[in-house]
Design a protein around this motif. Structure first.
Motif, PDB file in Angstrom:
ATOM      1  N   MET A   1     -24.729   1.514 -15.655  1.00 51.66           N
ATOM      2  CA  MET A   1     -25.780   0.790 -16.346  1.00 51.66           C
ATOM      3  C   MET A   1     -25.953  -0.609 -15.747  1.00 51.66           C
ATOM      4  O   MET A   1     -24.986  -1.292 -15.475  1.00 51.66           O
ATOM      5  CB  MET A   1     -25.397   0.663 -17.820  1.00 51.66           C
ATOM      6  N   GLN A   2     -27.206  -0.987 -15.548  1.00 50.84           N
ATOM      7  CA  GLN A   2     -27.500  -2.325 -15.039  1.00 50.84           C
ATOM      8  C   GLN A   2     -27.651  -3.276 -16.231  1.00 50.84           C
ATOM      9  O   GLN A   2     -28.639  -3.197 -16.938  1.00 50.84           O
ATOM     10  CB  GLN A   2     -28.815  -2.318 -14.265  1.00 50.84           C
ATOM     11  N   ALA A   3     -26.677  -4.138 -16.428  1.00 50.58           N
ATOM     12  CA  ALA A   3     -26.764  -5.082 -17.538  1.00 50.58           C
ATOM     13  C   ALA A   3     -27.321  -6.409 -17.019  1.00 50.58           C
ATOM     14  O   ALA A   3     -26.722  -7.026 -16.148  1.00 50.58           O
ATOM     15  CB  ALA A   3     -25.398  -5.291 -18.153  1.00 50.58           C
ATOM     16  N   HIS A   4     -28.474  -6.789 -17.535  1.00 53.45           N
ATOM     17  CA  HIS A   4     -29.085  -8.050 -17.109  1.00 53.45           C
ATOM     18  C   HIS A   4     -28.694  -9.150 -18.093  1.00 53.45           C
ATOM     19  O   HIS A   4     -28.993  -9.040 -19.272  1.00 53.45           O
ATOM     20  CB  HIS A   4     -30.609  -7.964 -17.122  1.00 53.45           C
ATOM     21  N   TYR A   5     -28.077 -10.199 -17.597  1.00 53.34           N
ATOM     22  CA  TYR A   5     -27.760 -11.325 -18.470  1.00 53.34           C
ATOM     23  C   TYR A   5     -28.546 -12.532 -17.977  1.00 53.34           C
ATOM     24  O   TYR A   5     -28.492 -12.861 -16.796  1.00 53.34           O
ATOM     25  CB  TYR A   5     -26.274 -11.639 -18.443  1.00 53.34           C
ATOM     26  N   TYR A   7     -32.309 -14.980 -18.444  1.00 52.29           N
ATOM     27  CA  TYR A   7     -33.622 -15.136 -19.049  1.00 52.29           C
ATOM     28  C   TYR A   7     -34.646 -15.470 -17.985  1.00 52.29           C
ATOM     29  O   TYR A   7     -34.318 -15.714 -16.822  1.00 52.29           O
ATOM     30  CB  TYR A   7     -33.595 -16.265 -20.085  1.00 52.29           C
ATOM     31  N   PHE A  15     -31.216 -14.248 -13.700  1.00 52.23           N
ATOM     32  CA  PHE A  15     -30.430 -13.143 -14.219  1.00 52.23           C
ATOM     33  C   PHE A  15     -29.223 -12.870 -13.337  1.00 52.23           C
ATOM     34  O   PHE A  15     -29.318 -12.920 -12.114  1.00 52.23           O
ATOM     35  CB  PHE A  15     -31.259 -11.851 -14.276  1.00 52.23           C
ATOM     36  N   ASP A  21     -21.264   0.634 -14.282  1.00 54.86           N
ATOM     37  CA  ASP A  21     -20.667   1.872 -13.762  1.00 54.86           C
ATOM     38  C   ASP A  21     -19.744   1.561 -12.582  1.00 54.86           C
ATOM     39  O   ASP A  21     -18.757   2.244 -12.353  1.00 54.86           O
ATOM     40  CB  ASP A  21     -21.754   2.855 -13.309  1.00 54.86           C
ATOM     41  N   ASN A  43     -15.581  -2.882 -23.158  1.00 50.63           N
ATOM     42  CA  ASN A  43     -16.850  -2.202 -22.956  1.00 50.63           C
ATOM     43  C   ASN A  43     -17.287  -1.583 -24.283  1.00 50.63           C
ATOM     44  O   ASN A  43     -16.705  -0.618 -24.761  1.00 50.63           O
ATOM     45  CB  ASN A  43     -16.690  -1.111 -21.888  1.00 50.63           C
ATOM     46  N   GLU A  44     -18.310  -2.183 -24.872  1.00 51.72           N
ATOM     47  CA  GLU A  44     -18.774  -1.698 -26.170  1.00 51.72           C
ATOM     48  C   GLU A  44     -20.012  -0.820 -26.050  1.00 51.72           C
ATOM     49  O   GLU A  44     -20.738  -0.622 -26.997  1.00 51.72           O
ATOM     50  CB  GLU A  44     -19.083  -2.880 -27.088  1.00 51.72           C
ATOM     51  N   PHE A  45     -20.261  -0.328 -24.831  1.00 50.86           N
ATOM     52  CA  PHE A  45     -21.455   0.484 -24.645  1.00 50.86           C
ATOM     53  C   PHE A  45     -21.198   1.967 -24.845  1.00 50.86           C
ATOM     54  O   PHE A  45     -22.106   2.755 -24.977  1.00 50.86           O
ATOM     55  CB  PHE A  45     -22.054   0.242 -23.254  1.00 50.86           C
ATOM     56  N   ASP A  46     -19.929   2.342 -24.840  1.00 53.47           N
ATOM     57  CA  ASP A  46     -19.632   3.750 -25.015  1.00 53.47           C
ATOM     58  C   ASP A  46     -18.323   3.889 -25.771  1.00 53.47           C
ATOM     59  O   ASP A  46     -17.570   2.938 -25.898  1.00 53.47           O
ATOM     60  CB  ASP A  46     -19.543   4.425 -23.634  1.00 53.47           C
ATOM     61  N   ARG A  60     -25.053 -17.660 -21.075  1.00 53.32           N
ATOM     62  CA  ARG A  60     -26.200 -16.767 -20.940  1.00 53.32           C
ATOM     63  C   ARG A  60     -27.532 -17.483 -21.035  1.00 53.32           C
ATOM     64  O   ARG A  60     -28.489 -17.110 -20.409  1.00 53.32           O
ATOM     65  CB  ARG A  60     -26.171 -15.695 -22.039  1.00 53.32           C
ATOM     66  N   SER A  93     -30.633 -12.417  -9.512  1.00 58.37           N
ATOM     67  CA  SER A  93     -32.076 -12.307  -9.375  1.00 58.37           C
ATOM     68  C   SER A  93     -32.631 -13.352  -8.410  1.00 58.37           C
ATOM     69  O   SER A  93     -33.810 -13.375  -8.141  1.00 58.37           O
ATOM     70  CB  SER A  93     -32.737 -12.468 -10.749  1.00 58.37           C
TER      71      SER A  93
END
Lengths: 94, 293
Positions: A1-5, A7, A15, A21, A43-46, A60, A93
């Protein structure tokens, strides 16, 4: 997963993108960052869990400034966090 | 005489139990609690199917709200907290749910919940919550592929709409419809800050603009901001909106016009996506503990 942090504001995109992954939670980027922008969290995504790198809550909303000292002024220059990451999980970015 | 005060920002709090479902027959009973910044949601799932849910405002103490919203969802079903095999917490207040077995981010839960509500064709999920806005790309299993979050300011969020509906004295559940009552779209107000957006709206009202036109300008500002987010992660069909603001027709219609993609129509209240996703994760977690997967 691409997590963008980060703004986007009137002056541009700011970003840090972490590929969760690829991130193995080794923590080398955390040590490499001179401004303590990164940290390791659960990791709270899964439901599998494990640890992963993330941008701290505190940074952030201001990474335009937090990351500015490491930005290349001219020519190509690798950033400390990107260099430290062996699995190539971190991109920016800018 | 001063006008009698009304709470135009207040939205409906409710609970629901699906008829024709019996939890005694279910092998796995799990719950998901989504404590958001403005609204709290609880969902109970029997073997992966939605059974009961409740939606209410988040109070000052998230722990209390967590108990309240959970008990409200359980109310009348005969179920007790002890009957729940697994509880997963999500949302901003997820760290403050004492009875949750695990916490999972609202990003993963919204993707999973949207997958349940809208089906496996969903690829882009836009969650417009009380105080932030997230653009999520997911795969055909509801797993997050990429996400982007904007929590720098409440402009373009549900709380901003609450503030605005209070200002123009139109109930929040109608403000979206009212905003469509214009022949031509006015220029949008400022979209960088709720306070600026409100101040600009006040100025427009004082200039004599009708409420509908000001509402259109405000909604347009929100949509501009949301589209910025969406284009960053990239939009792929099918596109859906979750969170409380998904129910605002003014936002949904303008997104459709400006993006050229029609968001799917929900059969369930899309505010529940986070809680449903959390309950599904709880289900998966319990199956894993049993060694079923």
């Amino acid at each position: 997963m691409q997590a963008h942090y980060g703004y986007k504001d009137g002056s541009g995109d700011y970003f840090i993108i972490i590929d969760t992954d690829n991130c193995d939670g080794c923590g080398k980027c955390v040590k490499a960052c001179p401004y303590e922008v990164l940290e390791l969290v659960d990791n709270e995504f899964d439901i599998e869990g494990g640890s992963m790198a993330t941008v701290t809550e505190q940074h952030r909303k201001k990474i335009k400034y937090s990351c500015a000292p490491c930005k290349p002024v001219s020519g190509e220059r690798k950033l400390p966090c990107v260099l430290a990451c062996e699995t190539k999980a971190i991109t920016h970015s800018w | 005489m001063s006008e009698r005060s009304s709470e135009f920002w207040r939205w409906r709090e409710y609970r629901h139990t699906q008829p024709n479902m019996d939890w005694n027959q279910a092998k796995i009973v799990t719950a998901g609690i989504d404590i958001g910044s403005v609204g709290s949601k609880a969902a109970i799932i029997l073997d992966g199917q939605l059974y009961a849910y409740s939606v209410m405002r988040t109070g000052g103490v998230s722990e209390e709200t967590a108990f309240k919203v959970m008990n409200w969802a359980l109310e009348g079903t005969g179920l007790k907290t002890e009957n729940l095999h697994q509880v997963v917490g999500t949302g901003y207040g997820r760290v403050n749910i004492p009875f949750a077995n695990k916490t999972i981010t609202e990003i993963a839960c919204h993707a999973r919940g949207a997958h349940y509500i809208y089906g496996p064709s969903v690829r882009t999920v836009l969650d417009i919550g009380g105080q932030d806005c997230k653009a999520i790309r997911c795969d055909n299993k509801g797993k997050v592929m990429s996400f982007l979050m904007n929590d720098k300011c409440a402009a373009g969020t549900g709380r901003g709409l609450e503030v605005f509906s209070d200002l123009i004295r139109i109930p929040i559940e109608e403000v979206g419809k009212v905003s469509l009552n214009v022949t031509e779209e006015p220029p949008p107000v400022s979209n960088t800050c709720v306070i600026f957006a409100k101040a600009e709206s006040v100025a427009l009202l004082r200039q004599g603009w009708p409420k509908e036109k000001v509402a259109a300008a405000y909604h347009l500002a929100m949509v501009d901001r949301i589209i910025d987010l969406l284009t960053k992660v990239g939009i792929e069909k099918d596109f859906v909106i979750t969170g409380g603001v998904a129910k605002n027709i003014g936002i949904a219609t303008r997104l459709e016009t400006n993006l050229g993609i029609k968001p799917l129509e929900p059969e369930l209240d899309p505010i529940l996506a986070g809680a449903i996703g959390a309950a599904l994760f709880a289900n998966a977690l319990y199956e894993k503990q049993l060694g079923l997967r």
